[in-house]
Design an enzyme around this catalytic site. Sequence first.
Site, short mmCIF file in Angstrom:
data_model
loop_
_atom_site.label_atom_id
_atom_site.label_comp_id
_atom_site.label_asym_id
_atom_site.label_seq_id
_atom_site.Cartn_x
_atom_site.Cartn_y
_atom_site.Cartn_z
N ARG A 28 0.88 -1.18 0.00
CA ARG A 28 0.00 0.00 0.00
C ARG A 28 0.91 1.22 0.00
NH1 ARG A 28 -2.66 3.98 0.06
NH2 ARG A 28 -4.85 4.18 0.62
N GLU A 36 -11.68 4.82 -5.23
CA GLU A 36 -12.08 3.41 -5.24
C GLU A 36 -12.55 2.97 -6.62
OE1 GLU A 36 -12.09 0.84 -3.01
OE2 GLU A 36 -10.85 2.25 -1.90
N ARG A 73 -0.49 -5.69 4.84
CA ARG A 73 0.04 -5.01 3.66
C ARG A 73 1.32 -4.29 4.06
NH1 ARG A 73 -4.80 -1.21 1.93
NH2 ARG A 73 -4.49 -0.67 4.11
#
Length: 198
Positions: A28, A36, A73
Site C-alpha cells: 500500500r 475506489e 500489507r
Amino acid sequence: MLRIIDGDTLEVRGDGRILPKDTVARVRLLEIDTPERGACFADSATARTTTLLPPGSRIRAERDVELTDRYDRYLLYVWNVQGTFVNESLVRSGHAEAVLYPPNDKYWTKITNAEDHAQQTGAGLWTTCPEQPETSSTPPTSPDSPAPDTPARPDLPDGPPAGVPDMDCSDLPGPVWVGPDDPHRLDRDGDGIGCDAN
C-alpha cells in the site's frame, strides 16, 4: 513489480531488502489515497500507476516507522526505475489525494506540497470529478444534524475503523457495513454498504 491492484495498491515480489526474498507481497503506497474502483477517476488513477510502475519492472522501496498494517500489507514509498517518486507523482498529477496515517509521515511535506500544486492547477480529479474527493461518497453531516435514516445491517461484517491505514475495496473480501460514517470512502452510493459493487 508483479501487478497493479488499483491506484494505490501493488503486488510485488520481495528482493530480501525490505520484503522477504521471493515472497509475493501486497504493498500500500504511503501517504496517498486514490479513488475506489468504480468511483470518479479510479480507472485513470490505476492506469497512471500502471504507467509509472509497469508489471515486470523493478522498483526501489523505502519504509517508514510502521512496515505493515493490520491487514498485512507492506506500507511503502516507491520509486520507479527512472527515479520518479511514485507516491508524490500520483498526488501531483491529481490521480491521488494526500492522506496521513501517523506515525508514517516521512514525506508528508513533499506530498502535501504536491497536492497544493494539483489543486491550484486543477489537475486530474480536482476538476474532473463533480465533487471534491473528500466528499465524493457521502455528504458531510454536522454534529447537530440527525443521522441518516439507514437501517443496521447485522448480516454484513463491519467495515474497517478510522485510524488504520487507508483501506480499499480490493483489500476486503466483499461488502461491509460502513453506515453513515465511512472513513475510508468505500460506499459510493451512500447506502451504508461499502464495496457492494465488487
